[in-house]
Design a protein around this motif. Structure first.
Motif, mmCIF file in Angstrom:
data_model
loop_
_atom_site.group_PDB
_atom_site.id
_atom_site.type_symbol
_atom_site.label_atom_id
_atom_site.label_comp_id
_atom_site.label_asym_id
_atom_site.label_seq_id
_atom_site.Cartn_x
_atom_site.Cartn_y
_atom_site.Cartn_z
ATOM 1 N N MET A 1 0.834 -1.246 0.032
ATOM 2 C CA MET A 1 -0.114 -0.033 -0.075
ATOM 3 C C MET A 1 0.856 1.178 0.030
ATOM 4 S SD MET A 1 -3.244 1.308 -0.108
ATOM 5 C CE MET A 1 -2.786 2.780 -0.641
ATOM 6 N N LYS A 2 2.207 1.289 0.771
ATOM 7 C CA LYS A 2 2.912 2.443 0.881
ATOM 8 C C LYS A 2 3.397 2.851 -0.541
ATOM 9 C CE LYS A 2 6.893 4.005 3.282
ATOM 10 N NZ LYS A 2 7.973 3.925 4.032
ATOM 11 N N ASN A 3 3.497 1.642 -1.337
ATOM 12 C CA ASN A 3 4.455 2.028 -2.793
ATOM 13 C C ASN A 3 3.100 2.335 -3.543
ATOM 14 O OD1 ASN A 3 6.865 1.024 -1.960
ATOM 15 N ND2 ASN A 3 6.512 -1.070 -2.602
ATOM 16 N N LEU A 4 2.020 1.960 -3.493
ATOM 17 C CA LEU A 4 0.957 2.459 -4.302
ATOM 18 C C LEU A 4 0.353 3.971 -4.150
ATOM 19 C CD1 LEU A 4 -1.496 2.042 -6.239
ATOM 20 C CD2 LEU A 4 -2.754 1.086 -4.378
ATOM 21 N N LEU A 5 0.298 4.159 -2.850
ATOM 22 C CA LEU A 5 0.144 5.617 -2.510
ATOM 23 C C LEU A 5 1.178 6.357 -3.006
ATOM 24 C CD1 LEU A 5 -1.823 7.635 -0.989
ATOM 25 C CD2 LEU A 5 -0.537 7.066 1.036
ATOM 26 N N ALA A 6 2.445 6.258 -3.053
ATOM 27 C CA ALA A 6 3.554 6.925 -3.262
ATOM 28 C C ALA A 6 3.539 7.000 -4.860
ATOM 29 C CB ALA A 6 5.016 6.198 -3.123
ATOM 30 N N ASP A 7 3.207 6.092 -5.471
ATOM 31 C CA ASP A 7 2.907 6.096 -7.102
ATOM 32 C C ASP A 7 1.621 7.150 -7.500
ATOM 33 O OD1 ASP A 7 4.996 4.480 -7.626
ATOM 34 O OD2 ASP A 7 3.821 2.470 -7.777
ATOM 35 N N ILE A 8 0.848 7.113 -6.629
ATOM 36 C CA ILE A 8 -0.391 7.916 -6.845
ATOM 37 C C ILE A 8 -0.237 9.378 -6.616
ATOM 38 C CG2 ILE A 8 -2.626 8.511 -5.840
ATOM 39 C CD1 ILE A 8 -3.242 5.649 -5.483
ATOM 40 N N VAL A 9 0.672 9.636 -5.463
ATOM 41 C CA VAL A 9 1.091 11.016 -5.206
ATOM 42 C C VAL A 9 1.980 11.448 -6.368
ATOM 43 C CG1 VAL A 9 2.495 12.616 -3.486
ATOM 44 C CG2 VAL A 9 0.442 10.891 -2.741
ATOM 45 N N SER A 10 3.021 10.729 -6.580
ATOM 46 C CA SER A 10 3.889 11.157 -7.760
ATOM 47 C C SER A 10 3.253 11.681 -8.999
ATOM 48 C CB SER A 10 4.968 9.844 -7.848
ATOM 49 O OG SER A 10 5.790 10.424 -8.901
ATOM 50 N N ALA A 11 2.291 10.647 -9.402
ATOM 51 C CA ALA A 11 1.524 11.041 -10.659
ATOM 52 C C ALA A 11 0.793 12.396 -10.618
ATOM 53 C CB ALA A 11 0.601 9.967 -10.984
ATOM 54 N N HIS A 12 0.448 12.710 -9.401
ATOM 55 C CA HIS A 12 -0.290 14.087 -9.353
ATOM 56 C C HIS A 12 0.713 15.198 -9.294
ATOM 57 C CE1 HIS A 12 -3.786 11.056 -8.912
ATOM 58 N NE2 HIS A 12 -4.650 12.032 -9.427
ATOM 59 N N GLY A 13 1.838 14.937 -9.230
ATOM 60 C CA GLY A 13 2.915 16.266 -8.985
ATOM 61 C C GLY A 13 3.842 16.142 -8.017
ATOM 62 N N GLY A 14 3.661 15.094 -6.972
ATOM 63 C CA GLY A 14 4.708 14.715 -6.035
ATOM 64 C C GLY A 14 4.618 15.588 -4.766
ATOM 65 N N LEU A 15 4.749 14.913 -3.684
ATOM 66 C CA LEU A 15 4.595 15.495 -2.442
ATOM 67 C C LEU A 15 5.336 16.884 -2.175
ATOM 68 C CD1 LEU A 15 2.688 14.820 0.233
ATOM 69 C CD2 LEU A 15 4.655 13.301 1.195
ATOM 70 N N ASP A 16 6.606 16.489 -2.415
ATOM 71 C CA ASP A 16 7.606 17.926 -2.329
ATOM 72 C C ASP A 16 6.916 18.980 -3.058
ATOM 73 O OD1 ASP A 16 9.554 16.220 -1.034
ATOM 74 O OD2 ASP A 16 10.717 16.077 -2.663
ATOM 75 N N ARG A 17 6.536 18.900 -4.256
ATOM 76 C CA ARG A 17 5.834 20.103 -4.714
ATOM 77 C C ARG A 17 4.486 20.526 -4.152
ATOM 78 N NH1 ARG A 17 6.364 22.454 -9.758
ATOM 79 N NH2 ARG A 17 7.494 20.662 -10.479
ATOM 80 N N TRP A 18 3.854 19.469 -3.701
ATOM 81 C CA TRP A 18 2.757 19.758 -2.761
ATOM 82 C C TRP A 18 2.809 20.432 -1.555
ATOM 83 C CZ3 TRP A 18 -2.525 19.990 -3.606
ATOM 84 C CH2 TRP A 18 -3.294 19.577 -2.625
ATOM 85 N N THR A 19 3.809 20.183 -0.830
ATOM 86 C CA THR A 19 4.011 20.686 0.389
ATOM 87 C C THR A 19 4.699 22.087 0.299
ATOM 88 O OG1 THR A 19 6.149 19.442 0.482
ATOM 89 C CG2 THR A 19 4.258 18.453 1.753
ATOM 90 N N SER A 20 5.136 22.399 -0.958
ATOM 91 C CA SER A 20 5.811 23.826 -1.126
ATOM 92 C C SER A 20 4.630 24.907 -1.417
ATOM 93 C CB SER A 20 6.500 23.928 -2.382
ATOM 94 O OG SER A 20 5.971 23.694 -3.493
ATOM 95 N N PHE A 21 3.257 24.360 -1.644
ATOM 96 C CA PHE A 21 2.209 25.160 -1.771
ATOM 97 C C PHE A 21 1.534 25.327 -0.387
ATOM 98 C CE2 PHE A 21 2.839 23.619 -6.134
ATOM 99 C CZ PHE A 21 3.208 24.987 -6.717
#
Length: 239
Positions: A1-21
């Motif tokens: 599940m951890k890998n799936l969620l990471a792939d989902i978040v990456s496909a939508h722009g990535g957590l690093d970019r998201w947390t910068s906003f």
């Protein structure tokens, strides 16, 4: 599940970019049968939606009058003038839906609360699945035509105002969202299925610009008549 969620978040722009906003603004146009069921008049005028990304705050302008907006948090909903003067407000707004069914009328504060939490949920998906207190697990895959969708079950804590505690998110082979299922607790808990289309990219974040919500049948598929809620999203900016 951890890998799936990471792939989902990456496909939508990535957590690093998201947390910068910290905030997203978008133009929305809404329609559908739900508003009439609730005794409300819905027009096709565009409105500007503001959503804070890392705390549950949202606002839509205009609301009820050209010089008014809403101010939503889970424990308070308000309609206010653009200078901040309060026109109407309600504390503990979720309690005001107690005993409601699908056809129970809504007042302007009911509608403002629904709009606030719903658009906050949509505009933070799928990143909200990584928030503290949200428990996620993967269910059996869903077959939709020639596609196989991965299904994520999310259990939301009471601190997050959203449609229902348990919701399901369907992701395609590209890890982008295809469908979102929930129970509409503020309207008697009837089951909903929302189909999403027409992905756009704004400031490096990907999100669907077309949302169509229906009731969900016993076969767990959307009943396409009537269209309960339509939302078209455009002019999106993250800051």
């Amino acid at each position: 599940m951890k890998n799936l969620l990471a792939d989902i978040v990456s496909a939508h722009g990535g957590l690093d970019r998201w947390t910068s906003f910290t905030k997203v603004e978008a133009t929305i146009v809404s329609g559908g049968a739900l508003w009439g069921m609730k005794g409300l008049v819905q027009d096709a005028n565009p409105r500007r939606m503001s959503v804070w990304l890392h705390e549950e705050i949202a606002s839509v302008t205009p609301y009820g009058a050209a010089d008014q907006r809403t101010r939503f948090t889970p424990d308070r909903i308000a309609i206010e003038k653009l200078d901040g003067k309060v026109v109407a407000e309600r504390s503990n707004p979720r309690q005001s839906f107690a005993g409601h069914e699908k056809l129970t009328p809504w007042d302007p504060l009911h509608r403002a609360y629904f709009n606030g939490y719903a658009l906050w949920t949509y505009l933070t998906t799928p990143f909200l699945l990584t928030m503290p207190g949200v428990e996620v697990s993967e269910l059996a895959p869903w077959h939709e035509g020639s596609e196989t969708w991965r299904v994520v079950r999310a259990n939301f804590p009471k601190s997050i105002a959203t449609h229902s505690d348990i919701q399901h998110f369907y992701f395609g082979e590209d890890f982008l969202l295809r469908r979102h299922d929930y129970d509409l607790d503020v309207a008697g808990g009837f089951p909903g299925a929302q189909l999403v289309f027409d992905y756009i990219e704004a400031d490096g974040i990907k999100l669907p610009s077309t949302r169509r919500a229906y009731t969900r049948g016993d076969d767990h598929r959307p009943a396409l008549d009537p269209l309960m809620v339509s939302i078209d999203i455009s002019d999106v900016h993250f800051t």
